[in-house]
Design an enzyme around this catalytic site. Structure first.
Site, short mmCIF file in Angstrom:
data_model
loop_
_atom_site.label_atom_id
_atom_site.label_comp_id
_atom_site.label_asym_id
_atom_site.label_seq_id
_atom_site.Cartn_x
_atom_site.Cartn_y
_atom_site.Cartn_z
N SER A 70 -5.09 -2.71 -5.92
CA SER A 70 -4.87 -4.02 -6.56
C SER A 70 -5.70 -5.06 -5.83
CB SER A 70 -3.39 -4.41 -6.48
OG SER A 70 -3.19 -5.76 -6.86
N TYR B 63 3.91 -5.53 -1.17
CA TYR B 63 2.95 -5.05 -2.18
C TYR B 63 1.52 -5.13 -1.67
CZ TYR B 63 0.55 -4.66 -6.69
OH TYR B 63 -0.27 -4.28 -7.71
N LYS C 40 -1.03 -1.92 -1.03
CA LYS C 40 -2.30 -1.78 -1.74
C LYS C 40 -3.49 -1.83 -0.78
CE LYS C 40 -0.66 -1.11 -5.83
NZ LYS C 40 -0.75 0.25 -6.43
#
Length: 251
Positions: A142, A155, A159
């Site tokens: 991401s 998150y 990533k």
């Protein structure tokens, strides 16, 4: 449409909807036999029926790839069905956005198991299934691993870690003719991201994007198919930002 994946056998994790489903559909359209993985059997069955209705070849693999054993089973079943194993797309994830003060142990554990550990188990199982014949692994990262926002500590960390796994695995596995790359999408409208979106937020994202629009699942699917195919056979260890230019823009 190009048949760049003709004769290839692929497994896409988290393919019940969103980026995973779009990627599986496009892979099948380009000639691959695609194993559809998701934890929910109804999502798997619907995606398989969709692909077959379009004239493609797909098989259901509704197992939990968050465990090492589950990932090995998914890869083994894919290889058994197709007679070979060429492509793995590590797409499965579970996401929660929380402020630092609100991060709970169970949130971290679940996100790590599905979004980080499963990538490692997938690569491990794929190497064995490729049996020295080479292949391509595409990990879904991401742009949050490149440029982060508030409430994304876990998150963004995961990533970023997926990008690190990609580079390290590429360096180690190149001698076995296995390429490992990643795609890094920006905010893509999907069923899973709907609760984090609003008209106001989308407008701000569009205004900050040089290409002047939000990306789509098909934008990401095309990038994944390119990295999975022999058209990219001298590319490995790379993370391709598919983001309309937003990551590196000061708009």
């Amino acid at each position: 449409m190009t048949r760049s994946l003709q004769g290839k056998v692929a497994l896409v994790t988290g393919a019940g909807h969103g980026i995973g489903r779009a990627s599986a559909r496009l892979m099948a359209a380009r000639g691959a036999i695609v194993a559809i993985n998701d934890l929910k059997e109804e999502f798997v069955a619907d995606c398989v029926a969709d692909i077959k209705g379009l004239g493609g070849r797909a098989v259901p693999v509704a197992v939990n790839v968050a465990t090492r054993e589950g990932m090995r089973e998914a890869v083994a079943r894919t290889r058994e069905t197709g007679g070979r194993f060429d492509i793995l797309v590590n797409n499965a994830a579970w996401v929660r956005y929380q402020a630092v003060a609100d991060i709970a142990p169970e949130t971290v554990d679940r996100m790590l198991v599905i979004g980080f550990k499963s990538v490692i188990w997938g690569i491990q199982a794929a190497v064995e299934a490729m049996d020295g014949k080479g292949g391509s692994i595409v990990n879904v990262a991401s742009t949050a691993g490149l440029r982060s926002a508030a409430n994304s500590v876990v998150y963004s960390g995961i990533k970023s870690g997926v990008m690190g796994i990609t580079r390290a695995a590429a360096a180690e596995l190149g001698a076995q003719r296995i390429r490992v790359n990643a795609v890094a999408p920006s905010a893509i409208p999907t069923e899973g991201t709907a609760r984090h979106r609003s008209a106001e937020r989308d407008a701000k994202r569009i205004a900050a994007t040089p290409l002047g629009r939000l990306g789509t699942v098909d934008d990401i699917a095309r990038a994944i198919c390119y990295l999975a195919s022999d058209e990219s056979d001298f590319i490995t260890g790379q993370t391709l930002a598919v983001d309309g230019g937003v990551t590196f823009s000061n708009l």
